[in-house]
Design an enzyme around this catalytic site. Structure first.
Site: not given
Length: 158
Positions: A87, A57, A59
């Site tokens: 998330c 992801h 991040e």
């Protein structure tokens, strides 16, 4: 410069990363990490499709790059700016990296962990809490995602 103005400026950099994710047919989410001086030390975009790795992801990619840049996994004093609410997995990575501040654009009503579905980043039961700023450039952040998922070729939910 006011914090909101600075957040908006950084979000434009994260949006550029989100657009770059489209080249590999990844969900267009982008992130940057800036240090206390406002210097970008990490950039990330979703790379799950590119590398067939479910953990890539935006991040996580940005956190890994920032940690490599500083030579330290403690990213205290840094700010993560991301186009979509993190998330649960990313919230865990944010907490593990000891990031004190997260700025995000669009809410994720299906899987968000910074206030919508869960609020992992500010859970008082944990040993670290994060200051969260929401809705920065939310219209543009949401629009790039809507356009991506409205494409008939992507309606499968990938």
């Amino acid at each position: 410069m006011r914090a909101r103005d600075q957040h908006t400026e950084w979000m434009l950099l994260a949006l550029a990363e989100a657009r770059a994710a489209l080249r590999s047919d990844d969900v267009p989410v982008g992130a940057v990490i800036v240090d206390a001086a406002g210097t970008v030390i990490g950039r990330g975009r979703n790379e799950r499709e590119l590398h067939q790795d479910p953990t890539l992801h935006a991040e996580v990619v940005a956190i890994r790059q920032a940690a490599a840049h500083t030579g330290d996994w403690h990213l205290t004093g840094c700010t993560l700016v991301v186009t979509l609410e993190p998330c649960v997995m990313c919230a865990g990575a944010i907490l593990a990296a000891r990031l004190p501040t997260v700025v995000f654009g669009a809410w994720d009503e299906k899987a968000g962990a910074a206030g919508s579905v869960y609020d992992v980043l500010r859970d008082r039961r944990l040993n670290h809490r994060v200051e969260v700023f929401t809705g920065v450039n939310d219209g543009e952040c949401g629009e790039i995602l809507r356009e991506f998922f409205e494409d008939p070729a992507r309606r499968s939910g990938r």
